[in-house]
Design a protein around this motif. Sequence first.
Motif, PDB file in Angstrom:
ATOM      1  N   ALA A 205      24.038 -41.446 -23.194  1.00 36.00           N
ATOM      2  CA  ALA A 205      23.676 -42.265 -21.858  1.00 36.00           C
ATOM      3  C   ALA A 205      24.146 -43.644 -21.757  1.00 36.00           C
ATOM      4  O   ALA A 205      24.021 -44.464 -22.696  1.00 36.00           O
ATOM      5  N   ASP A 207      23.447 -46.776 -19.397  1.00 30.70           N
ATOM      6  CA  ASP A 207      22.488 -47.399 -18.708  1.00 30.70           C
ATOM      7  C   ASP A 207      23.122 -48.183 -17.700  1.00 30.70           C
ATOM      8  O   ASP A 207      24.415 -48.342 -17.392  1.00 30.70           O
ATOM      9  N   TRP A 213      23.734 -45.345 -25.061  1.00 35.11           N
ATOM     10  CA  TRP A 213      22.519 -45.006 -26.121  1.00 35.11           C
ATOM     11  C   TRP A 213      23.200 -43.594 -26.525  1.00 35.11           C
ATOM     12  O   TRP A 213      23.412 -42.880 -25.588  1.00 35.11           O
ATOM     13  N   CYS A 224      21.913 -48.288 -29.451  1.00 32.47           N
ATOM     14  CA  CYS A 224      22.384 -49.073 -28.403  1.00 32.47           C
ATOM     15  C   CYS A 224      23.588 -49.696 -28.754  1.00 32.47           C
ATOM     16  O   CYS A 224      23.606 -50.634 -29.694  1.00 32.47           O
ATOM     17  N   VAL A 245      19.997 -37.479 -25.136  1.00 26.35           N
ATOM     18  CA  VAL A 245      19.369 -38.810 -24.894  1.00 26.35           C
ATOM     19  C   VAL A 245      19.513 -38.621 -23.240  1.00 26.35           C
ATOM     20  O   VAL A 245      20.622 -38.583 -22.662  1.00 26.35           O
ATOM     21  N   PHE A 247      17.740 -40.940 -19.597  1.00 24.94           N
ATOM     22  CA  PHE A 247      16.758 -41.558 -18.923  1.00 24.94           C
ATOM     23  C   PHE A 247      16.353 -40.860 -17.723  1.00 24.94           C
ATOM     24  O   PHE A 247      16.925 -40.357 -16.972  1.00 24.94           O
ATOM     25  N   ARG A 252      14.029 -44.025 -13.347  1.00 21.83           N
ATOM     26  CA  ARG A 252      14.944 -43.633 -14.739  1.00 21.83           C
ATOM     27  C   ARG A 252      14.767 -44.973 -15.817  1.00 21.83           C
ATOM     28  O   ARG A 252      15.654 -45.198 -16.231  1.00 21.83           O
ATOM     29  N   LEU A 255      13.295 -43.388 -21.731  1.00 23.50           N
ATOM     30  CA  LEU A 255      14.323 -42.849 -22.296  1.00 23.50           C
ATOM     31  C   LEU A 255      13.805 -41.453 -23.204  1.00 23.50           C
ATOM     32  O   LEU A 255      12.973 -41.884 -23.981  1.00 23.50           O
ATOM     33  N   ARG A 280       9.770 -39.882 -26.575  1.00 19.37           N
ATOM     34  CA  ARG A 280       9.858 -40.726 -25.170  1.00 19.37           C
ATOM     35  C   ARG A 280       9.731 -42.189 -26.025  1.00 19.37           C
ATOM     36  O   ARG A 280       8.943 -42.703 -26.828  1.00 19.37           O
ATOM     37  N   THR A 283      12.713 -48.682 -23.530  1.00 12.75           N
ATOM     38  CA  THR A 283      13.480 -49.472 -24.224  1.00 12.75           C
ATOM     39  C   THR A 283      13.822 -50.745 -23.226  1.00 12.75           C
ATOM     40  O   THR A 283      14.447 -51.626 -23.842  1.00 12.75           O
ATOM     41  N   GLY A 287      18.436 -45.942 -16.462  1.00 13.28           N
ATOM     42  CA  GLY A 287      19.549 -45.155 -16.579  1.00 13.28           C
ATOM     43  C   GLY A 287      20.119 -44.972 -15.245  1.00 13.28           C
ATOM     44  O   GLY A 287      19.905 -45.680 -13.968  1.00 13.28           O
TER      45      GLY A 287
END
Length: 310
Positions: A205, A207, A213, A224, A245, A247, A252, A255, A280, A283, A287
């Motif tokens: 994912a 961000d 991520w 990360c 993974v 968001f 969003r 994570l 859950r 972070t 996202g």
Amino acid sequence: MTAEIHSDVDVFRDTTSVLVESIFWDERTAEVVWVDITAGTLHRGRLDGAADGSDDIVVDLPAPVSAVQPAVDGGYVAALKDRVVLLDERGGIRRVLAHVTHAHSGIRFNEGKVDPYGRFVVGAMDLTRGDPDAALYTVDADGALALVRGGFGVANGFEWSGDGRTMYVTDTATSTVYRAPYRDGGEPLGELEPFLVGHASDGLALDTEGRFWNGVYGGGEVLCWSPEGRVLASVPMPAPNITSVAFVGPDRDLLLVGTARENLTEDDLRASPASGSILRVRTGATGRRVPTFGERAVLPEPSAPSAHHH
């Protein structure tokens, strides 16, 4: 030096799934959507839903169902073993969009995401031989199927840069996330270049700050990475096999991390009872929107080449 982020990790859904995959935030319905590949089930649940999944909507599909993404008509596009199907808004199969003949029967579809141009990009994995004989395909809204590239062991973890011109594609079998030039039409994917190397990455994912991520399958952590491909932080997870993974939430900013019970012994499961759940994590990152199948994302205009004065 990698920092460990010891943010609170709690259980979003404790449904003892065999293999959670393809988590995404469906802003149309304000639901989290995911699949259990092995069980062949599609799940839809609210952020404040019961942790045991008792008030989620669960749809049985022909197993395995490896990926699901939103489609323009309010339904979904999904990947089964060797078929890409269009689902209605309730999750029922509306029609088969495309069928692939894999190199042998030990291969099935795996990761699938919609690219910024509205195509469904779907990769396969070799479950039996572990050979790099699985491939990556695109399917457009008309059902036109194109082979993009072969040579994958486990095609996984896709993402695209904000301008849609770079694709990131994981091969978990080589513990590598590659990047490549990407474009609309023709042969979309250019030459693969190793980018994030050395971890059995599963799920990816990006961000809004350009950080990556990813889950580490067998590693029990989410990493990360900086936009340049340097590990910034590790988030330890209470389960070894991390699979997805994403968001989620209206902003969003949550994570969600999918996990799997597959490939674990009874002793492993006693030691890591959260395996098969969705975890859950907060972070501090945010996202990006999930593209919709059949709808072109709004991309920034390519910057004009600068004038050269002679």
